[in-house]
Design a protein around this motif. Structure first.
Motif, PDB file in Angstrom:
ATOM      1  N   GLU A 165      49.372  48.498  11.268  1.00 56.38           N
ATOM      2  CA  GLU A 165      49.303  47.093  11.658  1.00 56.38           C
ATOM      3  C   GLU A 165      47.948  46.466  11.310  1.00 56.38           C
ATOM      4  O   GLU A 165      47.518  46.547  10.178  1.00 56.38           O
ATOM      5  N   ASP A 166      47.286  45.874  12.281  1.00 61.75           N
ATOM      6  CA  ASP A 166      46.025  45.181  12.000  1.00 61.75           C
ATOM      7  C   ASP A 166      44.945  46.129  11.496  1.00 61.75           C
ATOM      8  O   ASP A 166      44.112  45.762  10.678  1.00 61.75           O
ATOM      9  N   GLY A 167      44.967  47.352  12.008  1.00 57.57           N
ATOM     10  CA  GLY A 167      43.957  48.341  11.623  1.00 57.57           C
ATOM     11  C   GLY A 167      43.935  48.572  10.126  1.00 57.57           C
ATOM     12  O   GLY A 167      42.871  48.710   9.525  1.00 57.57           O
ATOM     13  N   GLY A 168      45.115  48.623   9.517  1.00 59.44           N
ATOM     14  CA  GLY A 168      45.222  48.865   8.084  1.00 59.44           C
ATOM     15  C   GLY A 168      44.572  47.755   7.283  1.00 59.44           C
ATOM     16  O   GLY A 168      43.813  47.998   6.343  1.00 59.44           O
ATOM     17  N   MET A 169      44.857  46.542   7.677  1.00 60.15           N
ATOM     18  CA  MET A 169      44.307  45.380   6.977  1.00 60.15           C
ATOM     19  C   MET A 169      42.786  45.331   7.118  1.00 60.15           C
ATOM     20  O   MET A 169      42.061  45.064   6.159  1.00 60.15           O
ATOM     21  N   LYS A 170      42.312  45.642   8.319  1.00 56.57           N
ATOM     22  CA  LYS A 170      40.881  45.610   8.575  1.00 56.57           C
ATOM     23  C   LYS A 170      40.169  46.640   7.695  1.00 56.57           C
ATOM     24  O   LYS A 170      39.104  46.374   7.114  1.00 56.57           O
ATOM     25  N   MET A 171      40.790  47.807   7.614  1.00 53.70           N
ATOM     26  CA  MET A 171      40.208  48.877   6.800  1.00 53.70           C
ATOM     27  C   MET A 171      40.131  48.459   5.334  1.00 53.70           C
ATOM     28  O   MET A 171      39.120  48.673   4.669  1.00 53.70           O
ATOM     29  N   LEU A 172      41.211  47.842   4.850  1.00 49.52           N
ATOM     30  CA  LEU A 172      41.209  47.374   3.457  1.00 49.52           C
ATOM     31  C   LEU A 172      40.074  46.382   3.223  1.00 49.52           C
ATOM     32  O   LEU A 172      39.367  46.445   2.212  1.00 49.52           O
ATOM     33  N   PHE A 200      46.927  41.440   1.366  1.00 51.04           N
ATOM     34  CA  PHE A 200      46.152  42.664   1.127  1.00 51.04           C
ATOM     35  C   PHE A 200      45.061  42.397   0.094  1.00 51.04           C
ATOM     36  O   PHE A 200      45.372  41.922  -0.997  1.00 51.04           O
ATOM     37  N   PRO A 201      43.822  42.707   0.412  1.00 46.16           N
ATOM     38  CA  PRO A 201      42.762  42.515  -0.586  1.00 46.16           C
ATOM     39  C   PRO A 201      42.733  43.673  -1.587  1.00 46.16           C
ATOM     40  O   PRO A 201      41.747  44.383  -1.689  1.00 46.16           O
ATOM     41  N   VAL A 202      43.829  43.878  -2.308  1.00 46.20           N
ATOM     42  CA  VAL A 202      43.882  44.984  -3.273  1.00 46.20           C
ATOM     43  C   VAL A 202      43.775  44.438  -4.700  1.00 46.20           C
ATOM     44  O   VAL A 202      43.929  43.243  -4.934  1.00 46.20           O
ATOM     45  N   ASP A 203      43.489  45.354  -5.631  1.00 43.75           N
ATOM     46  CA  ASP A 203      43.252  44.959  -7.014  1.00 43.75           C
ATOM     47  C   ASP A 203      44.399  45.321  -7.931  1.00 43.75           C
ATOM     48  O   ASP A 203      44.548  44.753  -9.006  1.00 43.75           O
ATOM     49  N   LYS A 204      45.187  46.318  -7.529  1.00 46.26           N
ATOM     50  CA  LYS A 204      46.157  46.876  -8.470  1.00 46.26           C
ATOM     51  C   LYS A 204      47.411  47.362  -7.772  1.00 46.26           C
ATOM     52  O   LYS A 204      47.352  47.861  -6.653  1.00 46.26           O
ATOM     53  N   LEU A 205      48.542  47.211  -8.467  1.00 50.46           N
ATOM     54  CA  LEU A 205      49.786  47.840  -8.018  1.00 50.46           C
ATOM     55  C   LEU A 205      50.119  48.950  -8.999  1.00 50.46           C
ATOM     56  O   LEU A 205      50.076  48.745 -10.213  1.00 50.46           O
ATOM     57  N   LYS A 206      50.458  50.120  -8.468  1.00 54.44           N
ATOM     58  CA  LYS A 206      50.936  51.207  -9.317  1.00 54.44           C
ATOM     59  C   LYS A 206      52.438  51.342  -9.101  1.00 54.44           C
ATOM     60  O   LYS A 206      52.873  51.754  -8.014  1.00 54.44           O
ATOM     61  N   ILE A 207      53.211  50.983 -10.110  1.00 52.58           N
ATOM     62  CA  ILE A 207      54.671  51.022  -9.966  1.00 52.58           C
ATOM     63  C   ILE A 207      55.147  52.466  -9.998  1.00 52.58           C
ATOM     64  O   ILE A 207      54.802  53.237 -10.905  1.00 52.58           O
ATOM     65  N   ASP A 208      55.922  52.822  -8.994  1.00 54.80           N
ATOM     66  CA  ASP A 208      56.346  54.209  -8.843  1.00 54.80           C
ATOM     67  C   ASP A 208      57.170  54.695 -10.043  1.00 54.80           C
ATOM     68  O   ASP A 208      57.959  53.956 -10.629  1.00 54.80           O
ATOM     69  N   ARG A 209      56.988  55.967 -10.342  1.00 59.49           N
ATOM     70  CA  ARG A 209      57.666  56.622 -11.461  1.00 59.49           C
ATOM     71  C   ARG A 209      59.190  56.494 -11.397  1.00 59.49           C
ATOM     72  O   ARG A 209      59.858  56.447 -12.426  1.00 59.49           O
ATOM     73  N   SER A 210      59.740  56.436 -10.191  1.00 55.60           N
ATOM     74  CA  SER A 210      61.202  56.382 -10.074  1.00 55.60           C
ATOM     75  C   SER A 210      61.791  55.132 -10.752  1.00 55.60           C
ATOM     76  O   SER A 210      62.935  55.159 -11.189  1.00 55.60           O
ATOM     77  N   PHE A 211      61.002  54.064 -10.855  1.00 58.00           N
ATOM     78  CA  PHE A 211      61.489  52.846 -11.522  1.00 58.00           C
ATOM     79  C   PHE A 211      61.292  52.915 -13.038  1.00 58.00           C
ATOM     80  O   PHE A 211      61.872  52.128 -13.778  1.00 58.00           O
ATOM     81  N   ILE A 212      60.427  53.818 -13.465  1.00 55.65           N
ATOM     82  CA  ILE A 212      60.063  53.896 -14.883  1.00 55.65           C
ATOM     83  C   ILE A 212      60.960  54.877 -15.627  1.00 55.65           C
ATOM     84  O   ILE A 212      61.281  54.684 -16.808  1.00 55.65           O
ATOM     85  N   GLN A 213      61.377  55.899 -14.893  1.00 54.44           N
ATOM     86  CA  GLN A 213      62.145  57.012 -15.464  1.00 54.44           C
ATOM     87  C   GLN A 213      63.250  56.572 -16.433  1.00 54.44           C
ATOM     88  O   GLN A 213      63.363  57.103 -17.524  1.00 54.44           O
ATOM     89  N   SER A 214      64.062  55.594 -16.029  1.00 47.40           N
ATOM     90  CA  SER A 214      65.199  55.177 -16.865  1.00 47.40           C
ATOM     91  C   SER A 214      65.028  53.767 -17.404  1.00 47.40           C
ATOM     92  O   SER A 214      66.009  53.111 -17.758  1.00 47.40           O
ATOM     93  N   ILE A 215      63.799  53.314 -17.466  1.00 45.28           N
ATOM     94  CA  ILE A 215      63.576  51.905 -17.795  1.00 45.28           C
ATOM     95  C   ILE A 215      64.028  51.550 -19.210  1.00 45.28           C
ATOM     96  O   ILE A 215      64.338  50.393 -19.504  1.00 45.28           O
ATOM     97  N   ASP A 216      64.103  52.542 -20.090  1.00 43.90           N
ATOM     98  CA  ASP A 216      64.552  52.269 -21.451  1.00 43.90           C
ATOM     99  C   ASP A 216      66.066  52.048 -21.520  1.00 43.90           C
ATOM    100  O   ASP A 216      66.556  51.486 -22.484  1.00 43.90           O
TER     101      ASP A 216
END
Ligand code: C2E
Ligand code: MG
Ligand code: MG
Ligand code: MG
Length: 297
Positions: A165-172, A200-216
């Protein structure tokens, strides 16, 4: 296990011993792992390997992800198996400290060699993230190795943030203030709501491999990943695809304006010295290459 399943099926599913045996075995295995893991640091059984991360056009090495390896009694145990055990037993705090220290030491070494543009990503477990004084610990390690905060990136999952909850955001926010880069790992597999994401004050999203596996081949996965890439762009975040194994997958991701790629197609996780050698290929200038080669030999 196959025999136990057959037996359970023959008895019309009323044979509970299959479940007893396997649950019991799984428990025994975890207890054994926890007992050995306790000595892993003292016995020098842990190492970090480094998996290269590249720009989506494959031309630029942007950094690497530090991934933990544990070899005990001559065998490697997968982090997918021992990290949960470490998390449950609380050993993850000590192990996480070790990882943070070692990853920063490696980062400092790369910088000393002249590889100053690399950003090294470090996985942070839920318990570690919420540990008292975590930000101070990160700060301390950066100081120990004289690292600019922007030379490391902390990877945190959506649930790690949301479960607190709030703790996570504060830590970020505190970590962001420190100046380290922040990435959301395995993005798409958690349950964070999009309204939270924009805060969220984040810089990057890492898209999980499960979505990439069959993306072709899968138009569903293409639709999801395209949306995630656009979402990232609109929120001013950079986006990396995990687990890219082939050229066709890479082609789709390049079309979607994905920024960065990590996966076996470019490289498996590498031992420290192999990562340094790998990085030499991406230096434009031969004199830089030569200078580094001289330092490592
Ligand atoms: P993760 O952070 O999502 O790391 C990516 C995982 O995907 C790694 O598995 C990596 O080897 C694997 N991978 C990368 N590219 C490919 C690919 O092209 N194909 C396939 N099939 N796999 C690929 P690994 O090293 O077994 O780690 C598994 C998980 O264990 C990590 O997932 C992370 O959640 C956790 N972990 C690893 N090291 C650490 C650590 O130092 N601290 C913590 N807290 N967790 C860690
Ligand atoms: Mg990760
Ligand atoms: Mg991941
Ligand atoms: Mg993962």
């Amino acid at each position: 296990a196959k025999i136990a399943v057959d037996q359970a099926l023959r008895s019309g599913g009323n044979d509970v011993s299959y479940f007893d045996v396997t649950v019991g075995q799984a428990h025994a295995r975890r207890v054994e792992l926890a007992r050995n893991l306790e000595h892993a640091i003292a016995r020098d059984e842990l190492t970090l390997v480094m998996q290269p991360q590249l720009s989506a056009d494959g031309r630029r090495l942007i950094g690497g992800e530090a991934l933990l390896r544990w070899q005990t009694n001559g065998k490697f145990v997968s982090p997918a198996e021992f990290i949960p055990v470490a998390e449950e037993s609380g050993l993850i705090l000590e192990i996480g400290d070790w990882v943070l220290d070692r990853a920063c030491q490696m980062t400092a070494h790369y910088r000393e060699l002249g590889l100053t543009d690399l950003v090294i990503a470090i996985n942070i477990s839920p318990r570690q993230f919420m540990q008292e004084g975590f930000v101070e610990r990160v700060n301390q390690v950066l100081e120990t190795y004289q690292l600019p905060p922007s030379s490391i990136e902390l990877e945190i999952t959506e649930s790690t943030i949301m479960d607190n909850e709030d703790g996570g955001m504060k830590m970020l926010q505190e970590l962001k203030q420190l100046g380290v880069s922040l990435a959301i790992d395995d993005f798409g597999t958690g349950y964070s709501s999009l309204s939270y994401l924009k805060q969220f004050p984040v810089d990057k999203l890492k898209i999980d491999r499960s979505f990439i596996q069959s993306i072709d081949v899968s138009t569903d996965d293409q639709a999801i990943v395209l949306s995630l890439c656009q979402l990232a762009k609109n929120l001013n975040l950079s986006v990396l695809a995990e687990g890219v194994e082939s050229q066709p997958q890479l082609d789709v991701l390049a079309q979607f304006n994905c920024d960065a790629i990590q996966g076996y197609f470019f490289s498996k996780p590498l031992a420290d010295s192999d990562f340094i050698n790998f990085s030499l290929r991406y230096l434009a200038d031969d004199s830089e290459k030569l200078a580094i080669t001289e330092k490592i030999n």
